[in-house]
Design an enzyme around this catalytic site. Structure first.
Site, PDB file in Angstrom:
ATOM      1  N   LYS A  99      -4.795  -9.523  -6.134  1.00 22.77           N
ATOM      2  CA  LYS A  99      -6.077  -9.767  -5.482  1.00 22.77           C
ATOM      3  C   LYS A  99      -7.111  -8.718  -5.896  1.00 22.77           C
ATOM      4  CE  LYS A  99      -6.564  -7.465  -0.988  1.00 22.77           C
ATOM      5  NZ  LYS A  99      -7.948  -7.007  -0.986  1.00 22.77           N
ATOM      6  N   LYS A 104       0.813  -1.216   0.000  1.00 24.05           N
ATOM      7  CA  LYS A 104       0.000   0.000   0.000  1.00 24.05           C
ATOM      8  C   LYS A 104       0.846   1.266   0.000  1.00 24.05           C
ATOM      9  CE  LYS A 104      -4.409  -1.663   1.530  1.00 24.05           C
ATOM     10  NZ  LYS A 104      -5.603  -1.504   2.350  1.00 24.05           N
ATOM     11  N   LYS A 113     -10.717  -3.146  -3.335  1.00 30.28           N
ATOM     12  CA  LYS A 113     -11.509  -1.912  -3.429  1.00 30.28           C
ATOM     13  C   LYS A 113     -10.683  -0.806  -4.038  1.00 30.28           C
ATOM     14  CE  LYS A 113     -13.760  -2.499   1.026  1.00 30.28           C
ATOM     15  NZ  LYS A 113     -12.749  -2.536   2.078  1.00 30.28           N
TER      16      LYS A 113
HETATM   17  P1  ATP Z   1      -8.557  -2.195   0.670  1.00 28.14           P
HETATM   18  O1  ATP Z   1      -8.053  -2.300  -0.746  1.00 28.14           O
HETATM   19  O2  ATP Z   1      -9.024  -0.836   1.048  1.00 28.14           O
HETATM   20  O3  ATP Z   1      -7.633  -2.816   1.690  1.00 28.14           O
HETATM   21  P2  ATP Z   1     -10.049  -4.650   0.634  1.00 28.14           P
HETATM   22  O4  ATP Z   1     -10.837  -5.013  -0.570  1.00 28.14           O
HETATM   23  O5  ATP Z   1      -8.772  -5.364   0.886  1.00 28.14           O
HETATM   24  O6  ATP Z   1      -9.882  -3.070   0.658  1.00 28.14           O
HETATM   25  P3  ATP Z   1     -10.685  -4.849   3.436  1.00 28.14           P
HETATM   26  O7  ATP Z   1     -11.722  -4.029   4.087  1.00 28.14           O
HETATM   27  O8  ATP Z   1      -9.255  -4.527   3.648  1.00 28.14           O
HETATM   28  O9  ATP Z   1     -11.018  -4.874   1.867  1.00 28.14           O
HETATM   29  O10 ATP Z   1     -10.902  -6.364   3.840  1.00 28.14           O
HETATM   30  C1  ATP Z   1     -12.144  -6.848   4.357  1.00 28.14           C
HETATM   31  C2  ATP Z   1     -12.131  -8.366   4.355  1.00 28.14           C
HETATM   32  O11 ATP Z   1     -12.222  -8.836   3.009  1.00 28.14           O
HETATM   33  C3  ATP Z   1     -10.856  -8.974   4.938  1.00 28.14           C
HETATM   34  O12 ATP Z   1     -11.217 -10.121   5.686  1.00 28.14           O
HETATM   35  C4  ATP Z   1     -10.068  -9.376   3.736  1.00 28.14           C
HETATM   36  O13 ATP Z   1      -9.200 -10.455   3.992  1.00 28.14           O
HETATM   37  C5  ATP Z   1     -11.182  -9.780   2.776  1.00 28.14           C
HETATM   38  N1  ATP Z   1     -10.770  -9.644   1.392  1.00 28.14           N
HETATM   39  C6  ATP Z   1     -10.351  -8.505   0.785  1.00 28.14           C
HETATM   40  N2  ATP Z   1     -10.058  -8.741  -0.497  1.00 28.14           N
HETATM   41  C7  ATP Z   1     -10.282 -10.073  -0.702  1.00 28.14           C
HETATM   42  C8  ATP Z   1     -10.155 -10.922  -1.829  1.00 28.14           C
HETATM   43  N3  ATP Z   1      -9.747 -10.452  -3.002  1.00 28.14           N
HETATM   44  N4  ATP Z   1     -10.490 -12.229  -1.700  1.00 28.14           N
HETATM   45  C9  ATP Z   1     -10.919 -12.717  -0.501  1.00 28.14           C
HETATM   46  N5  ATP Z   1     -11.052 -11.966   0.596  1.00 28.14           N
HETATM   47  C10 ATP Z   1     -10.740 -10.652   0.508  1.00 28.14           C
HETATM   48 MG    MG Z   2      -7.531  -4.826   2.510  1.00 26.36          MG
END
Ligand code: ATP
Ligand code: MG
Length: 346
Positions: free
Chosen positions: A207, A114, A210
């Site tokens: 991965k 990040k 968001k």
């Molecule tokens: P950011 O990019 O802001 O970190 P994010 O998509 O990673 O957003 P988070 O809020 O950090 O979302 O994570 C929320 C939950 O979703 C966590 O348990 C994380 O492990 C899970 N998660 C995030 N992305 C994935 C993915 N691509 N596949 C499976 N689980 C995910």
């Molecule tokens: Mg995340």
């Protein structure tokens, strides 16, 4: 050891929730409700470790809350709240900042990813993020933490923090009535199923996230049927037919991802999915995937829309959840302060 079983997990209000958040986290939060007492948190304090527009943040906090409820989390039986309403998260995080070692945090891959190349310009909060995450979990002495694969390393750090705290303060913990010297449990990660790491639709090695600038990389929980269809049809694949066995997915990340998504959405194993689609072309598999995705996500999107239309209802849920969370957190903080040796009002 005598810790009451409890589930804690959080989701950041950092943008559009996507299929990875749903399959890797929220769908599994829902399933755990029958077996455990659960606390599900909209982690807004984590969100501001990178810039969040204050004009947008309230909407995203309410949207994550709406997603929890639309997916089937029951805020009356369990606890749903946003982190910043319970000040104890920040309080315990500070103590954990003093327990965690620089060397531990330096190994965290999420920070490296990040912060990117411009590390000097990353916030201190982004660096200390895992200590706050440990505080989130241990404030409730949670024993089980459902997360996606990407959070595994942070959870290991939470375990290290719990253990070091228990070791460093062992005598004090005992003298405050904990005969086994354990104030905090070692939280167990729950990372299971065929979609613990949903990948970007554009690049099977990254991965789904968001914060990916391309909206075509992810399926958002609020996408309409046409958008879902378009994104899946455009998703990167390779020219070969689908394999008939799971082993055949090993060197094909894009195929593996789409099959994993299908499996998770339908509650089947990848092997089972390949039994049906193996040997076939991607185009027809993608059509079935579109159908399945729309069938699963459309009712969620509709319910989210209904909920966010009434922000005061959502806010009441968060306030009520925060009150119940705070009651638990406050008890943990009292004993933690005593153990550390802080003076406080009795
Ligand atoms: P950011 O990019 O802001 O970190 P994010 O998509 O990673 O957003 P988070 O809020 O950090 O979302 O994570 C929320 C939950 O979703 C966590 O348990 C994380 O492990 C899970 N998660 C995030 N992305 C994935 C993915 N691509 N596949 C499976 N689980 C995910
Ligand atoms: Mg995340």
């Amino acid at each position: 050891m005598g810790f009451q079983e409890r589930v804690f997990s959080g989701v950041q209000p950092t943008g559009n929730l996507h299929l990875g958040n749903y399959l890797g986290a929220i769908k599994r939060f829902v399933e755990l409700q029958d077996r455990y007492d659960c606390i599900y948190c909209v982690v807004d304090m984590h969100a501001i470790t990178v810039w969040q527009d204050p004009a947008e943040l309230p909407r995203t906090i309410r949207e994550v809350t709406a997603a929890f409820i639309a997916c089937g989390i029951d805020p009356a039986k369990h606890i749903v709240f946003n982190q910043s309403q319970v000040a104890e998260h920040a309080e315990l995080a500070w103590i954990f900042n003093c327990v965690a070692r620089l060397g531990w945090l330096n190994r965290m891959t999420q920070f490296k990813e990040k912060a990117g190349k411009d590390r000097e310009n990353a916030s201190v909060g982004l660096y200390a993020y895992p200590a706050l995450m440990a505080a989130d979990i241990l404030l409730y002495r949670a024993t089980h933490v459902p997360v996606g694969e990407d959070q595994k390393q942070h959870l290991e750090l939470s375990r290290d923090i719990a253990q070091k705290f228990n070791n460093d303060f062992a005598d004090s913990i005992r003298s405050h009535g904990f005969a086994d010297g354990q104030l905090f449990p070692q939280p167990e990660p729950l990372i299971t199923g065929p979609a613990t790491r949903v990948m970007s639709l554009r690049d099977g090695t990254k991965k789904m996230s968001k914060s990916d600038p391309s909206d075509y990389s992810r399926i958002n929980l609020t996408d309409d049927a046409d958008t879902i269809a378009q994104k899946i049809r455009k998703a990167k694949t390779d020219p070969e037919a689908l394999p008939s066995e799971e082993k055949g997915l090993e060197t094909r990340p894009e195929a593996d991802n789409l099959v994993g998504i299908y499996a998770a959405l339908s509650g089947r194993t990848k092997t089972d999915v390949l039994r049906e689609f193996g040997g076939g072309q991607f185009s027809s598999f993608k059509n079935s995937l579109v159908e399945l995705c729309v069938a699963r996500l459309a009712p969620i999107a509709a319910e989210m829309k209904r909920l966010v239309a009434d922000p005061s209802h959502v806010d009441r849920i968060l306030i009520d959840g925060a009150d119940r969370a705070r009651a638990i957190a406050h008890e943990t903080m009292k004993v933690t302060k005593d153990v550390v040796g802080f003076v406080r009002k009795r």
